[in-house]
Motif scaffolding. Structure first.
Motif, PDB file in Angstrom:
ATOM      1  N   GLY A 123       0.820  -1.204   0.000  1.00 35.26           N
ATOM      2  CA  GLY A 123       0.000   0.000   0.000  1.00 35.26           C
ATOM      3  C   GLY A 123       0.855   1.255   0.000  1.00 35.26           C
ATOM      4  N   ILE A 124       1.919   1.236   0.769  1.00 33.52           N
ATOM      5  CA  ILE A 124       2.837   2.377   0.777  1.00 33.52           C
ATOM      6  C   ILE A 124       3.470   2.543  -0.606  1.00 33.52           C
ATOM      7  N   ALA A 125       3.862   1.428  -1.210  1.00 30.48           N
ATOM      8  CA  ALA A 125       4.464   1.490  -2.541  1.00 30.48           C
ATOM      9  C   ALA A 125       3.505   2.099  -3.560  1.00 30.48           C
ATOM     10  N   GLU A 126       2.207   1.829  -3.396  1.00 32.62           N
ATOM     11  CA  GLU A 126       1.208   2.371  -4.313  1.00 32.62           C
ATOM     12  C   GLU A 126       1.156   3.895  -4.232  1.00 32.62           C
ATOM     13  N   LEU A 127       1.452   4.461  -3.063  1.00 28.48           N
ATOM     14  CA  LEU A 127       1.458   5.917  -2.912  1.00 28.48           C
ATOM     15  C   LEU A 127       2.404   6.565  -3.921  1.00 28.48           C
ATOM     16  N   ASN A 128       3.538   5.927  -4.118  1.00 23.29           N
ATOM     17  CA  ASN A 128       4.544   6.488  -5.010  1.00 23.29           C
ATOM     18  C   ASN A 128       4.041   6.594  -6.447  1.00 23.29           C
ATOM     19  N   PHE A 130       1.316   7.573  -7.369  1.00 25.20           N
ATOM     20  CA  PHE A 130       0.465   8.750  -7.504  1.00 25.20           C
ATOM     21  C   PHE A 130       1.160  10.022  -7.000  1.00 25.20           C
ATOM     22  N   GLY A 131       2.460   9.912  -6.742  1.00 24.41           N
ATOM     23  CA  GLY A 131       3.234  11.085  -6.351  1.00 24.41           C
ATOM     24  C   GLY A 131       3.137  11.471  -4.897  1.00 24.41           C
ATOM     25  N   PHE A 132       2.637  10.567  -4.045  1.00 17.38           N
ATOM     26  CA  PHE A 132       2.493  10.868  -2.622  1.00 17.38           C
ATOM     27  C   PHE A 132       3.684  10.332  -1.823  1.00 17.38           C
ATOM     28  N   SER A 133       3.978  11.000  -0.724  1.00 15.48           N
ATOM     29  CA  SER A 133       5.020  10.561   0.197  1.00 15.48           C
ATOM     30  C   SER A 133       4.388   9.795   1.361  1.00 15.48           C
ATOM     31  N   TYR A 134       5.252   9.241   2.233  1.00 14.38           N
ATOM     32  CA  TYR A 134       4.754   8.522   3.402  1.00 14.38           C
ATOM     33  C   TYR A 134       5.550   8.917   4.637  1.00 14.38           C
ATOM     34  N   ASP A 135       4.834   9.292   5.704  1.00 14.33           N
ATOM     35  CA  ASP A 135       5.420   9.591   7.016  1.00 14.33           C
ATOM     36  C   ASP A 135       5.383   8.343   7.877  1.00 14.33           C
ATOM     37  N   MET A 136       6.508   7.993   8.490  1.00 15.89           N
ATOM     38  CA  MET A 136       6.578   6.812   9.346  1.00 15.89           C
ATOM     39  C   MET A 136       6.584   7.218  10.815  1.00 15.89           C
ATOM     40  N   LEU A 137       5.539   6.824  11.526  1.00 10.77           N
ATOM     41  CA  LEU A 137       5.440   7.085  12.963  1.00 10.77           C
ATOM     42  C   LEU A 137       5.596   5.762  13.693  1.00 10.77           C
ATOM     43  N   VAL A 138       6.728   5.573  14.335  1.00  9.45           N
ATOM     44  CA  VAL A 138       7.042   4.315  15.009  1.00  9.45           C
ATOM     45  C   VAL A 138       7.761   4.596  16.318  1.00  9.45           C
ATOM     46  N   PHE A 139       7.818   3.564  17.161  1.00 14.37           N
ATOM     47  CA  PHE A 139       8.639   3.623  18.356  1.00 14.37           C
ATOM     48  C   PHE A 139      10.041   3.119  18.030  1.00 14.37           C
ATOM     49  N   ASN A 140      10.962   3.430  18.919  1.00 15.97           N
ATOM     50  CA  ASN A 140      12.360   3.053  18.768  1.00 15.97           C
ATOM     51  C   ASN A 140      12.528   1.554  18.482  1.00 15.97           C
ATOM     52  N   ASN A 141      11.753   0.707  19.171  1.00 16.65           N
ATOM     53  CA  ASN A 141      11.942  -0.739  19.000  1.00 16.65           C
ATOM     54  C   ASN A 141      11.445  -1.257  17.647  1.00 16.65           C
ATOM     55  N   GLN A 142      10.782  -0.404  16.869  1.00 17.13           N
ATOM     56  CA  GLN A 142      10.324  -0.805  15.541  1.00 17.13           C
ATOM     57  C   GLN A 142      11.302  -0.410  14.435  1.00 17.13           C
ATOM     58  N   LEU A 143      12.380   0.261  14.796  1.00 19.49           N
ATOM     59  CA  LEU A 143      13.312   0.752  13.777  1.00 19.49           C
ATOM     60  C   LEU A 143      13.938  -0.357  12.935  1.00 19.49           C
ATOM     61  N   PRO A 144      14.233  -1.537  13.481  1.00 18.78           N
ATOM     62  CA  PRO A 144      14.744  -2.593  12.595  1.00 18.78           C
ATOM     63  C   PRO A 144      13.761  -2.934  11.470  1.00 18.78           C
ATOM     64  N   VAL A 150      12.185   0.442   4.404  1.00 19.44           N
ATOM     65  CA  VAL A 150      12.856   1.432   3.550  1.00 19.44           C
ATOM     66  C   VAL A 150      13.633   0.735   2.437  1.00 19.44           C
ATOM     67  N   LYS A 151      14.222  -0.401   2.766  1.00 17.99           N
ATOM     68  CA  LYS A 151      14.970  -1.182   1.784  1.00 17.99           C
ATOM     69  C   LYS A 151      14.055  -1.683   0.665  1.00 17.99           C
ATOM     70  N   LYS A 152      12.809  -1.994   1.010  1.00 20.94           N
ATOM     71  CA  LYS A 152      11.858  -2.520   0.028  1.00 20.94           C
ATOM     72  C   LYS A 152      11.295  -1.437  -0.886  1.00 20.94           C
ATOM     73  N   LEU A 153      11.480  -0.166  -0.503  1.00 22.38           N
ATOM     74  CA  LEU A 153      10.852   0.938  -1.229  1.00 22.38           C
ATOM     75  C   LEU A 153      11.903   1.953  -1.687  1.00 22.38           C
ATOM     76  N   PRO A 154      12.785   1.539  -2.594  1.00 19.55           N
ATOM     77  CA  PRO A 154      13.940   2.379  -2.944  1.00 19.55           C
ATOM     78  C   PRO A 154      13.611   3.666  -3.682  1.00 19.55           C
ATOM     79  N   ARG A 155      12.427   3.768  -4.252  1.00 24.45           N
ATOM     80  CA  ARG A 155      12.088   4.982  -5.007  1.00 24.45           C
ATOM     81  C   ARG A 155      11.036   5.832  -4.306  1.00 24.45           C
ATOM     82  N   MET A 156      10.718   5.462  -3.092  1.00 31.86           N
ATOM     83  CA  MET A 156       9.637   6.117  -2.352  1.00 31.86           C
ATOM     84  C   MET A 156      10.174   7.282  -1.530  1.00 31.86           C
ATOM     85  N   ARG A 157       9.445   8.403  -1.511  1.00 31.92           N
ATOM     86  CA  ARG A 157       9.803   9.506  -0.619  1.00 31.92           C
ATOM     87  C   ARG A 157       9.270   9.185   0.772  1.00 31.92           C
TER      88      ARG A 157
END
Length: 276
Positions: A123-128, A130-144, A150-157
């Protein structure tokens, strides 16, 4: 031009805003553009990016309606169901809204695997598309998981909100820094220098509490991929707007004028494709 890359508006409702707990009673009320204008003016900020705080399609329309009436709102980050079978049609419809620049889902606290679930990441990839970006709101323990996403979405803002929400009050640092350094290798990822005071001790924070975190972000991402955000009005549980601004200014004043301008607005203009 100075742009606050992260703030919120809402008509307060105990049901809709149940996340505003008793210890956050300072923000248990409505916050609308008329409340923010004098704050921005007093702090020399020219505009803002309004970010969703509710997980409904109505939230996106609410913010777009406010932006249409208030020119200082330069961009909107809305919400849509990224797992919906009708996502493509929804995004196509949203393209008619010039001020809608991206989307966000409140992913913090979601169970392990949520961010890299194909139903969500696709779904995030689909945003790209249509020219949309994605904001990631996560806790520290979700960073891995963010690293994997991010690795899966190399062309995504993509932008990481609130520097990944390390628990500053508890002194969480080493693991957070390691993941931040991993994330900084992905040049399509930006980070928001925002949400710091609410991760510190709300009553007893000191400017020095934030030094290792801000320095780590500056070292890892550099001034061209960092955006200032106030997280107003959420920040008010721990600090007023001027204090939040002072925290950031103290650590970027050593940078060149151009680098400071980038963090305080130019990067937000570029990332969110803001037309002035």
């Amino acid at each position: 031009m100075k742009i606050d890359a992260h703030q919120h508006f809402w008509h307060y409702s105990p049901t809709t805003h149940g996340w505003i707990t008793e210890d956050m009673k300072a923000i248990r009320k409505s916050f609308l553009p008329d409340d923010l204008v004098p704050v921005l003016n007093a702090n020399g900020v020219d505009g803002c990016v309004a970010v969703q705080a509710d997980q409904t399609e109505a939230e996106s329309q609410f913010l777009l309606d406010l932006a249409a009436k208030n020119p200082f709102i330069k961009a909107v980050v809305g919400w849509t169901d990224l797992k919906s079978d009708s996502l493509e049609a929804r995004l196509e419809a949203y393209q008619s809204h010039e001020l809608l620049k991206g989307f966000r889902h409140i992913a913090q606290g979601q169970p392990a695997g949520f961010l890299i679930d194909p139903a969500f990441s696709n779904g995030i990839a689909e945003l790209n598309n249509f020219g949309f970006s994605y904001d990631m709101l996560v806790f520290n323990n979700q960073l891995p998981e963010v690293v994997e996403l991010v690795k899966k979405l190399p062309r995504m803002r993509l932008v990481l909100d609130h520097i990944g929400k390390p628990n500053i009050q508890a002194g969480e640092f080493a693991e957070w820094k390691r993941e931040i350094e991993r994330l900084s290798a992905f040049e399509h990822l930006y980070v928001k220098l925002s949400g710091l005071v609410t991760e510190a001790n709300w009553q007893q924070w000191q400017l020095s509490d934030f030094e290792p975190y801000i320095e780590s972000i500056l070292d890892a991402f550099g001034p061209d991929r960092i955006m200032f955000g106030s997280d107003w009005p959420v920040c008010l549980v721990a600090a007023d707007y001027g204090q939040v601004l002072t925290i950031v200014n103290q650590y970027i004043e050593k940078l060149s004028t151009a680098e400071q301008a980038a963090i305080m607005g130019e990067n937000a203009k570029r990332f969110y494709r803001i037309r002035l």
